[in-house]
Write an enzyme that holds these catalytic residues in place. Structure first.
Site, PDB file in Angstrom:
ATOM      1  N   TRP A 201       0.848  -1.209   0.000  1.00 36.44           N
ATOM      2  CA  TRP A 201       0.000   0.000   0.000  1.00 36.44           C
ATOM      3  C   TRP A 201       0.873   1.244   0.000  1.00 36.44           C
ATOM      4  O   TRP A 201       2.072   1.153   0.300  1.00 36.44           O
ATOM      5  CB  TRP A 201      -0.936   0.003   1.224  1.00 36.44           C
ATOM      6  CG  TRP A 201      -2.216   0.740   0.940  1.00 36.44           C
ATOM      7  CD1 TRP A 201      -2.605   1.946   1.426  1.00 36.44           C
ATOM      8  CD2 TRP A 201      -3.274   0.301   0.084  1.00 36.44           C
ATOM      9  NE1 TRP A 201      -3.839   2.297   0.908  1.00 36.44           N
ATOM     10  CE2 TRP A 201      -4.271   1.303   0.086  1.00 36.44           C
ATOM     11  CE3 TRP A 201      -3.474  -0.827  -0.721  1.00 36.44           C
ATOM     12  CZ2 TRP A 201      -5.443   1.205  -0.677  1.00 36.44           C
ATOM     13  CZ3 TRP A 201      -4.642  -0.928  -1.468  1.00 36.44           C
ATOM     14  CH2 TRP A 201      -5.619   0.081  -1.430  1.00 36.44           C
TER      15      TRP A 201
ATOM     16  N   GLU B 279      -1.195   8.124  -3.491  1.00 39.91           N
ATOM     17  CA  GLU B 279      -0.436   7.916  -4.721  1.00 39.91           C
ATOM     18  C   GLU B 279       0.923   8.605  -4.756  1.00 39.91           C
ATOM     19  O   GLU B 279       1.875   8.047  -5.263  1.00 39.91           O
ATOM     20  CB  GLU B 279      -1.271   8.421  -5.919  1.00 39.91           C
ATOM     21  CG  GLU B 279      -2.535   7.630  -6.115  1.00 39.91           C
ATOM     22  CD  GLU B 279      -3.477   8.229  -7.152  1.00 39.91           C
ATOM     23  OE1 GLU B 279      -4.284   7.484  -7.697  1.00 39.91           O
ATOM     24  OE2 GLU B 279      -3.395   9.446  -7.392  1.00 39.91           O
TER      25      GLU B 279
END
Ligand code: NOJ
Ligand code: NOJ
Length: 574
Positions: A141, A201
């Site tokens: 992640w 991101e």
């Protein structure tokens, strides 16, 4: 003939503005209970959609495939509980105390769970998401995400402050403070490290993250003072001062927006920044730009640049006038799940504008500066920088138009809300069909906070008033001057006029980021831009229609900006 046509279209405009306001009223009255029920359904263990989540655990969405959101994110949960805590402490909903207590227990448990970001004392507080039974999520992640501890402590401090005012200081000192302090110490010690942004991101520094960290430390130091934990105060304040200074460096003076992240290689236009303004709103702080208040000139300029970056890229925005609301998303370059508009982005834009209207009304005036000039010019083509008291026609014109503009963003979300009222994460750019995770808890919460702001309600203040950056913080802005570009050009429906040119403020000859002009004075299209002073500039106007570009003929237009004062250029398309 001309006259009567003109009259008809003016009446049409008024009618549509009234129509829109009552459409928004009725959407809010049906959507509010649906959104509230949607939030509660996603909170364990009693929530009807929460699928076995532990008590107080907020699931992001019940969706288990494409995307699988049956996890709990610290960010989503904390933003949702901040909204619920505001509702509880303001008396809007007195039934929420059990949920709030469950949330505190759940988050305190997860603080202690060792996870891929570390343990509670080695960085684990930056872990973005957990399984809904409070165990660690161990898959790959974007981690850490350092906004989580800030948003969580802000929610808990808001509750703690209310408890103190309501004579429950012992519980705050004994039970809440140790939980809050872990998050605040984490921020104090790590705010200067890189972080994944709120969209999980970009790994760099991020405006939203730094801004909510700043807020949490300020509130934390006030709470610590109130309960006699003074040993932490100077550490929190010292770092808060540094973060506030750092925040100023995200400002991009041309064309006037906060760049969302220091990394990422994107245009920098991002809902990150609009979300920042609503989550650092403090009604006592006026239109302060240093803390990026919703009505500050920097935040209004930023809103326009952000919104305009979506006008040409979504099919559902085609043909919408340049001064009207459109669907907006996370950032224009987004491709996640189709890279669509997000409901929470539409609501955030509306909420920022409603917050601004609250402050202008409270202060009985609004101020147009060189920086906010392009924003205000959308609503009054002949506006000049200055301060307008609430008794002036200009104030009425502007605030009426801005309320209408704000309602347009709610109306956009309403238009693409399915008949049952469910709010997904996104609605498609092609035809507005709900898309990606359904029943997104954060979408529902964002609707409720926007509705409250429209009703003139505000949250408890957090101490933003009177903050300033120290003289040692160098935020010097290069010398700039406002320039008004007017160009006379006859267009057909679907065509918009943009300005592009040779300097950063004119987007360096970009056609995709070029500056949208206002047609409020059609056939004159105008925009105001802040340009470097005393600099030779080349520019051209372009017609954009559904992504197709028509350039003005050669040669480029050229002029040199003045040293100071406003310049107006009156051009004719060629
Ligand atoms: C999942 C994240 O939640 C989302 O924000 C991101 O856009 C995608 N992964 C792609 O990285
Ligand atoms: C993806 C979003 O980008 C992120 O901000 C959010 O926390 C998760 N989805 C869960 O809703």
């Amino acid at each position: 003939m001309w006259r009567s046509l003109r009259l008809a279209s003016t009446l049409g405009l008024c009618a549509s503005a009234f129509g829109q306001s009552s459409t928004v009223d009725s959407y809010i009255s049906t959507e509010s209970p649906i959104a509230k029920a949607g939030v509660l359904a996603n909170i364990g263990s009693s929530g009807v959609e929460s699928s076995g989540a532990y008590p107080g655990v907020v699931i992001a969405s019940p969706s288990t495939t494409d995307p699988d959101y049956l996890y709990t994110w610290v960010r989503d949960s904390s933003l949702v509980f901040k909204m619920l805590i505001d509702q509880y402490t303001s008396g809007q909903d007195t039934t929420l105390r059990g949920h709030i207590n469950d949330f505190i227990v759940a988050e305190a448990n997860m603080q202690q769970v060792p996870n891929p970001s570390g343990t509670v004392s080695t960085g684990g507080l930056g872990e973005p998401k957990f399984n809904i039974n409070e165990t660690a999520f161990t898959g790959a992640w974007g981690r850490p995400q350092r906004d989580g501890p800030a948003l969580r402590s802000t929610a808990m401090i808001t509750y703690a402050t209310w408890l103190i005012a309501n004579k429950n200081e012992t519980y705050v000192t004994d039970s809440l403070w140790p939980i809050i302090k872990l998050d605040l110490d984490y921020i104090m010690n790590n705010w200067n490290e890189t972080t994944f942004d709120l969209w999980e991101e970009v790994d760099s520094s991020s405006f939203f993250t730094s801004a909510v960290q700043h807020r949490a430390l300020r509130q934390g130091s006030a709470l610590a003072t109130a309960i006699g934990q003074s040993s932490v105060v100077s550490g929190y304040n010292t770092q808060a001062n540094k973060i506030l200074c750092f925040l100023q460096s995200f400002w991009n003076p041309s064309p006037g927006f906060m760049t969302a992240n220091t990394g990422g290689g994107r245009s920098g236009r991002d809902a990150n920044t609009v979300l920042t303004s609503i989550h650092v709103f403090d009604v006592e702080a006026g239109c302060d730009g240093v803390t990026f208040q919703p009505c500050s000139d920097v935040a209004l300029s930023n809103l326009k640049v952000y919104v305009d970056s979506f006008r040409e890229i979504y099919d559902i925005n085609a043909g919408i006038r340049a001064d009207q609301a459109v669907a907006t998303g996370r950032y224009p370059e987004d491709v996640y799940q189709g890279g669509n508009p997000w409901y929470l982005a539409s609501f955030a834009v509306a909420e920022q504008l409603y917050d601004a209207l609250i402050v202008w009304s409270k202060e009985g005036l609004l101020t147009v500066t060189d920086v906010s000039f392009p924003f205000f010019q959308q609503f009054d083509a002949s506006i000049k920088p200055g301060t307008y008291s609430s008794s002036t026609p200009t104030y009425s014109t502007l605030t009426t138009a801005i309320k209408n503009f704000a309602d347009g963003f709610v109306a956009t979300a309403a238009k693409y809300t399915p008949s049952g009222g469910g709010l997904a994460e996104q609605y498609t750019r092609s035809d507005g069909t709900p898309n990606s995770a359904f029943d997104l808890t954060w979408s529902y919460a964002s609707a409720l906070t926007a509705f409250n702001a429209r009703a003139g309600e505000t949250s408890a203040s957090w101490g933003a008033a009177g903050l300033s950056v120290s003289p040692a913080c160098s935020t010097s802005k290069a010398s700039t001057v406002p320039v008004i570009f007017n160009v006379n050009v006859t267009t057909v429906v679907g065509q918009n006029i943009y300005l592009t040119g040779s300097v950063g403020a004119l987007t360096d000859w970009s056609t995709t980021n070029a500056i949208l002009m206002s047609s409020a004075d059609y056939p004159t299209w105008s925009t105001a831009v802040t340009l470097p002073a005393n600099t030779q500039i080349q520019y051209k106007y372009i017609i954009v229609n559904n992504g197709n570009i028509t350039w003005e003929s050669d040669p480029n237009n050229e002029f040199t900006t003045s040293m100071s004062g406003i310049t107006t250029l009156n051009d004719v398309w060629r």
